[in-house]
Design an enzyme around this catalytic site. Structure first.
Site: not given
Ligand code: UGA
Length: 432
Positions: A267
């Site tokens: 995403c």
């Molecule tokens: C993301 C959004 O958080 C959701 O709200 C959205 O619905 C989704 O995309 C989508 O568009 O379908 P997702 O990609 O499943 O969700 O996962 P996240 O938990 O947001 O993590 C994304 C990436 O960011 C991961 O690689 C994670 O490690 C990284 N991340 C997350 C960080 O490096 N730091 C943080 O503080 C949070």
């Protein structure tokens, strides 16, 4: 209500099971993949998601959820149809609408001989204007009906995260309902009546943009804290102390300020690029979005640069890569920093031993040439260093004894870990 959902991926399935249980609706899931449809009808969950297999099985058993390959029938026999197919990224960063267009045509077919009022809801992530310019005309053409008169249209973006998809779907912060007209929006608001959260009604285009702006802002928060983290590394400051201090300001908030090896997944990378590419089409310069992507690209291989401070020549060195999924709780490796890290290590001549509790099979497709192990202990054995790329909980069990098995007891962390290992054996990507 009778609901059909086209697309049974990370959005369609949790939404289907969630609406069947919490909303007490009857749900028909539609997919072109016959194998997936058969699995669902047998009560088996085709994707790995916490709590979803149990709920799906129960909903199928209770007769509240079933699956089919026939879109037309599913639409005909329901009053609301969700469009939840994928919108993958193309080479130039823009989104590929092929699945959306095909699904819109199939939905149009299903509406042709239907007399009752029906609402079509776009749930897939699509750039502003797509519902009006691509989805509605195709449904109208195939059905011979008029949107806003014979059928309703809404755009209802989804904010669930992979790994916690079902829980996020059942407990959202808000529900955004973009509507073509009031009647369409009211029908969808009624469908969500069991969800006691703020519901905001907007235009179709605003709803489409809310999704992109949300994901882009979250991704920007991550790139921002990673940039601050790179400064922290220079100054020997712990970026997590900074994030905690900054995040206590309620206007900023601590969420998504976990610095590390950069964001991945299906995403953020795709959506930030798609929004940037969309802005460029409108002759606007997406400065912040481009920088968010740029910072992230550089962040992904920072661990390898830092490894070279220990081993200027990596050729012949054995490096353990722990964690391959883009985040814990999923087997998804799309845009995972681990992909770039392994490529870079291989390019520099290192031998790679990789381990992940769920994502090895997927990574084998990308990197068939490296060695995979069946647990982290095996990966660490005789390694010259280990890189932690995904913060799976089990890695917190890494102990001093495990380190003794390594050729050199050195762990470089791309994610914050909670294990009890001496400070001199561990270094963070953006913390001491
Ligand atoms: C993301 C959004 O958080 C959701 O709200 C959205 O619905 C989704 O995309 C989508 O568009 O379908 P997702 O990609 O499943 O969700 O996962 P996240 O938990 O947001 O993590 C994304 C990436 O960011 C991961 O690689 C994670 O490690 C990284 N991340 C997350 C960080 O490096 N730091 C943080 O503080 C949070």
């Amino acid at each position: 209500m009778d609901i059909s959902i086209v697309g049974t991926g990370y959005v369609g399935l949790p939404a289907g099971a969630g609406l069947a249980s919490k909303g007490n609706h009857n749900v028909t899931c539609v997919d072109i993949d016959e194998e997936k449809v058969e699995k669902i009808n047998n009560g088996e969950c085709p994707i790995y998601e916490e709590d979803l297999p149990e709920l799906l099985e129960k909903m199928v058993e209770d007769g509240k959820l079933s699956a089919t390959t026939n879109t037309s029938d599913a639409v005909h026999n329901s009053e609301i149809t969700f469009l939840a197919v994928g919108t993958p990224m193309q080479e130039d960063g823009s989104i590929n609408l092929d699945y959306i267009k095909q699904a819109a045509e199939d939905i149009g077919e299903g509406l042709r001989d239907k007399e009752e009022y029906h609402v079509v809801v776009v749930k897939s992530t699509v750039v502003p204007g797509t519902t009006e310019n691509e989805v509605i005309p195709r449904i109208e053409e195939k059905s011979g009906k008029k949107a806003g008169e014979d059928f309703g249209v809404c755009m209802n973006p989804e904010f669930l995260r992979e790994g916690t998809a079902l829980n996020d779907f059942l407990n959202p912060d808000r529900i955004v309902i973009g509507e073509l007209d009031e009647k369409s929006g009211s029908k969808i608001e009624e469908m969500y009546s069991a969800f006691d959260v703020p519901k905001i009604r907007t235009s179709l285009q605003a709803a489409e943009l809310i999704k992109y702006a949300s994901n882009s802002l979250l991704a920007t928060k991550i790139s921002f804290i990673n940039e601050i983290g790179n400064l922290c590394k220079e100054l020997n400051i712990d970026v997590y102390e900074v994030a905690d201090g900054v995040g206590l300001d309620h206007r900023i908030n601590r969420d998504f300020l976990d610095s590390g090896a950069g964001f991945g997944g299906s995403c953020f990378p795709k959506d930030v690029r798609a929004l940037a590419s969309f802005m460029e089409e409108k002759n606007l310069d997406p400065k912040i979005l481009n920088d968010t992507i740029q910072v992230n690209e550089e962040q992904k291989t920072k661990l390898v640069e830092q490894l070279q401070d220990h081993y200027p020549d990596l050729s012949g060195k054995t490096i353990a890569v722990l964690g391959l999924a883009f985040k814990p709780g999923t087997d998804d490796i799309r845009q995972s920093p681990a992909i770039d890290i392994i490529s870079e290590l291989k390019y520099l001549g290192a031998e790679v031993k990789a381990y992940d509790p769920k994502a090895i099979e997927n990574m084998k497709q990308k990197h068939p040439e490296i060695q995979y192990t069946s647990n982290y202990e095996e990966a660490l054995k005789d390694a010259d260093a280990a890189l932690i790329v995904t913060d799976w909980k089990e890695f917190n069990q890494i102990s001093r004894e495990d380190l003794q098995e390594m050729n050199k007891a050195l762990i470089l962390e791309g994610r914050r870990m909670e294990y009890k290992i001496d400070k001199e054996n561990r270094k963070g990507v953006t913390w001491p």
